[in-house]
Design a protein around this motif. Structure first.
Motif, PDB file in Angstrom:
ATOM      1  N   ASP A  15      53.816  33.266  34.241  1.00 17.50           N
ATOM      2  CA  ASP A  15      53.301  34.236  35.243  1.00 17.50           C
ATOM      3  C   ASP A  15      51.887  35.089  35.095  1.00 17.50           C
ATOM      4  O   ASP A  15      50.898  35.256  35.518  1.00 17.50           O
ATOM      5  CB  ASP A  15      54.091  34.969  36.637  1.00 17.50           C
ATOM      6  N   ASP A  16      52.421  36.104  33.779  1.00 13.37           N
ATOM      7  CA  ASP A  16      51.842  36.254  33.653  1.00 13.37           C
ATOM      8  C   ASP A  16      50.349  36.324  32.590  1.00 13.37           C
ATOM      9  O   ASP A  16      49.006  36.585  32.978  1.00 13.37           O
ATOM     10  CB  ASP A  16      52.049  37.218  32.409  1.00 13.37           C
ATOM     11  N   LEU A  17      50.451  35.200  32.527  1.00 10.00           N
ATOM     12  CA  LEU A  17      49.105  34.308  31.715  1.00 10.00           C
ATOM     13  C   LEU A  17      48.300  33.836  32.738  1.00 10.00           C
ATOM     14  O   LEU A  17      47.050  34.102  32.360  1.00 10.00           O
ATOM     15  CB  LEU A  17      49.551  33.424  31.247  1.00 10.00           C
ATOM     16  N   ARG A  18      49.196  33.554  34.158  1.00 10.89           N
ATOM     17  CA  ARG A  18      47.691  32.647  35.328  1.00 10.89           C
ATOM     18  C   ARG A  18      47.690  34.134  35.773  1.00 10.89           C
ATOM     19  O   ARG A  18      46.395  34.520  36.782  1.00 10.89           O
ATOM     20  CB  ARG A  18      49.092  32.550  36.427  1.00 10.89           C
ATOM     21  N   ALA A  19      47.874  35.319  35.613  1.00 14.13           N
ATOM     22  CA  ALA A  19      47.290  36.709  36.152  1.00 14.13           C
ATOM     23  C   ALA A  19      46.065  36.822  35.516  1.00 14.13           C
ATOM     24  O   ALA A  19      44.890  38.078  35.459  1.00 14.13           O
ATOM     25  CB  ALA A  19      47.851  37.431  36.004  1.00 14.13           C
ATOM     26  N   PHE A  20      45.911  36.467  33.948  1.00 17.12           N
ATOM     27  CA  PHE A  20      44.397  36.923  33.491  1.00 17.12           C
ATOM     28  C   PHE A  20      43.329  36.422  33.950  1.00 17.12           C
ATOM     29  O   PHE A  20      43.494  35.373  35.139  1.00 17.12           O
ATOM     30  CB  PHE A  20      44.167  35.810  31.806  1.00 17.12           C
ATOM     31  N   PRO A  21      42.192  36.549  34.199  1.00 17.92           N
ATOM     32  CA  PRO A  21      40.754  36.624  34.783  1.00 17.92           C
ATOM     33  C   PRO A  21      40.060  34.514  33.749  1.00 17.92           C
ATOM     34  O   PRO A  21      41.256  34.848  32.757  1.00 17.92           O
ATOM     35  CB  PRO A  21      39.680  36.964  34.392  1.00 17.92           C
ATOM     36  N   PHE A  22      40.181  34.050  34.690  1.00 19.06           N
ATOM     37  CA  PHE A  22      39.866  32.605  34.734  1.00 19.06           C
ATOM     38  C   PHE A  22      39.083  32.762  33.097  1.00 19.06           C
ATOM     39  O   PHE A  22      39.771  31.745  32.432  1.00 19.06           O
ATOM     40  CB  PHE A  22      38.615  32.048  35.345  1.00 19.06           C
ATOM     41  N   ALA A  24      39.279  33.984  30.256  1.00 16.19           N
ATOM     42  CA  ALA A  24      41.122  34.740  29.643  1.00 16.19           C
ATOM     43  C   ALA A  24      41.236  33.645  29.516  1.00 16.19           C
ATOM     44  O   ALA A  24      42.596  33.102  28.510  1.00 16.19           O
ATOM     45  CB  ALA A  24      40.771  36.167  29.716  1.00 16.19           C
ATOM     46  N   ARG A  25      42.263  33.131  30.751  1.00 15.50           N
ATOM     47  CA  ARG A  25      42.825  32.485  30.893  1.00 15.50           C
ATOM     48  C   ARG A  25      42.730  30.740  30.484  1.00 15.50           C
ATOM     49  O   ARG A  25      43.563  30.287  29.669  1.00 15.50           O
ATOM     50  CB  ARG A  25      43.268  32.017  32.209  1.00 15.50           C
ATOM     51  N   ARG A  26      41.425  30.283  30.717  1.00 16.56           N
ATOM     52  CA  ARG A  26      40.262  29.119  29.830  1.00 16.56           C
ATOM     53  C   ARG A  26      40.652  29.521  28.556  1.00 16.56           C
ATOM     54  O   ARG A  26      41.585  28.897  27.475  1.00 16.56           O
ATOM     55  CB  ARG A  26      39.572  28.599  30.108  1.00 16.56           C
ATOM     56  N   GLU A  27      40.706  30.342  27.791  1.00 17.80           N
ATOM     57  CA  GLU A  27      40.763  30.261  26.460  1.00 17.80           C
ATOM     58  C   GLU A  27      41.928  30.922  25.750  1.00 17.80           C
ATOM     59  O   GLU A  27      42.358  29.712  24.589  1.00 17.80           O
ATOM     60  CB  GLU A  27      39.905  32.175  25.774  1.00 17.80           C
ATOM     61  N   ALA A  28      42.558  31.059  26.385  1.00 20.20           N
ATOM     62  CA  ALA A  28      44.219  30.852  26.522  1.00 20.20           C
ATOM     63  C   ALA A  28      44.644  29.824  26.251  1.00 20.20           C
ATOM     64  O   ALA A  28      45.323  29.270  25.509  1.00 20.20           O
ATOM     65  CB  ALA A  28      45.007  31.849  26.808  1.00 20.20           C
ATOM     66  N   ILE A  57      47.723  35.576  19.444  1.00 20.77           N
ATOM     67  CA  ILE A  57      46.371  35.264  19.927  1.00 20.77           C
ATOM     68  C   ILE A  57      45.654  36.401  20.447  1.00 20.77           C
ATOM     69  O   ILE A  57      46.591  36.584  20.441  1.00 20.77           O
ATOM     70  CB  ILE A  57      46.516  34.328  20.992  1.00 20.77           C
ATOM     71  N   ARG A  58      44.941  36.573  20.005  1.00 23.10           N
ATOM     72  CA  ARG A  58      43.848  37.453  19.989  1.00 23.10           C
ATOM     73  C   ARG A  58      42.642  36.822  21.037  1.00 23.10           C
ATOM     74  O   ARG A  58      41.714  36.256  20.615  1.00 23.10           O
ATOM     75  CB  ARG A  58      43.343  38.113  19.049  1.00 23.10           C
ATOM     76  N   ILE A  59      42.652  37.549  22.369  1.00 25.23           N
ATOM     77  CA  ILE A  59      41.421  37.645  23.424  1.00 25.23           C
ATOM     78  C   ILE A  59      40.804  38.494  23.478  1.00 25.23           C
ATOM     79  O   ILE A  59      41.681  39.072  23.698  1.00 25.23           O
ATOM     80  CB  ILE A  59      42.031  36.221  24.268  1.00 25.23           C
ATOM     81  N   ARG A  60      39.274  38.483  23.480  1.00 27.38           N
ATOM     82  CA  ARG A  60      38.511  39.239  24.023  1.00 27.38           C
ATOM     83  C   ARG A  60      37.567  38.551  25.147  1.00 27.38           C
ATOM     84  O   ARG A  60      36.797  37.577  24.252  1.00 27.38           O
ATOM     85  CB  ARG A  60      37.307  40.130  22.861  1.00 27.38           C
ATOM     86  N   ASP A  61      37.193  38.731  26.025  1.00 27.66           N
ATOM     87  CA  ASP A  61      35.766  39.120  27.062  1.00 27.66           C
ATOM     88  C   ASP A  61      35.658  40.100  28.226  1.00 27.66           C
ATOM     89  O   ASP A  61      36.068  40.849  27.336  1.00 27.66           O
ATOM     90  CB  ASP A  61      36.959  37.724  27.225  1.00 27.66           C
ATOM     91  N   ALA A  65      40.891  42.933  26.895  1.00 29.27           N
ATOM     92  CA  ALA A  65      40.990  42.127  25.364  1.00 29.27           C
ATOM     93  C   ALA A  65      43.088  41.441  25.917  1.00 29.27           C
ATOM     94  O   ALA A  65      43.276  42.580  26.457  1.00 29.27           O
ATOM     95  CB  ALA A  65      41.743  42.944  24.171  1.00 29.27           C
ATOM     96  N   PHE A  66      42.796  41.039  25.864  1.00 30.16           N
ATOM     97  CA  PHE A  66      44.414  39.978  26.319  1.00 30.16           C
ATOM     98  C   PHE A  66      45.429  39.258  25.046  1.00 30.16           C
ATOM     99  O   PHE A  66      44.407  38.852  23.711  1.00 30.16           O
ATOM    100  CB  PHE A  66      43.755  39.197  27.328  1.00 30.16           C
TER     101      PHE A  66
END
Length: 112
Positions: A15-22, A24-28, A57-61, A65-66
Motif C-alpha cells: 500500500d505504501d508503494l502504491r501511494a508513491f507518485p506514478f 517513482a512507483r514505476r521505477e520501484a 533501493i534509492r529512487i529520486r524523481d 526521494a523514495f
C-alpha cells in the motif's frame, strides 16, 4: 529462463508503494524486477542496521526521494520490508525501526 523469485510485501509495504507518485512507483517496479533477475538495483545501499542482507533501493524523481527496503537472500522470495518517501537527509528512526521489526518477524516466520 529461470523462474523468477516472487516478491512478497510485508505489512503495509505494498500500500505504501502504491501511494508513491506514478514515476517513482514505476521505477520501484523496474528496480525490483532487476532484483528478481539476480541483478543489483541501479542505486542501492546495504542496510545492515536493519538486518543481515537487507538493502535499500534509492529512487529520486521530481516528487522527491523514495526508498524501498528489501531482503533477497532467502531462497523462496524477495521480501519488501518497507516503502516510504524520504523527507530529510537522514532516514527517520521510525522508518528504520519498522523495517527492522518486519525483518525480525520474517526471520521468526521462516524459522531462522
Amino acid at each position: 529462463m529461470a523462474d523468477l523469485k516472487p516478491v512478497e510485501f510485508r505489512g503495509s509495504a505494498l500500500d505504501d508503494l502504491r501511494a508513491f507518485p506514478f514515476p517513482a512507483r514505476r521505477e520501484a517496479g523496474h528496480q525490483l524486477d532487476q532484483v528478481q533477475n539476480g541483478q543489483d538495483p541501479d542505486d542501492w545501499k546495504p542496510m545492515s542496521s536493519v538486518g543481515k542482507g537487507v538493502k535499500e533501493i534509492r529512487i529520486r524523481d521530481d516528487g522527491g526521494a523514495f526508498r524501498v527496503i528489501y531482503v533477497a537472500k532467502f531462497v523462496d522470495a524477495i521480501y519488501v520490508l518497507h516503502c516510504f518517501q524520504k523527507k530529510t537527509e537522514k532516514t527517520a528512526k521510525t522508518d528504520l525501526d519498522l523495517a527492522e521489526k518486519r525483518y525480525r518477524d520474517l526471520l521468526k516466520e521462516l524459522g531462522q
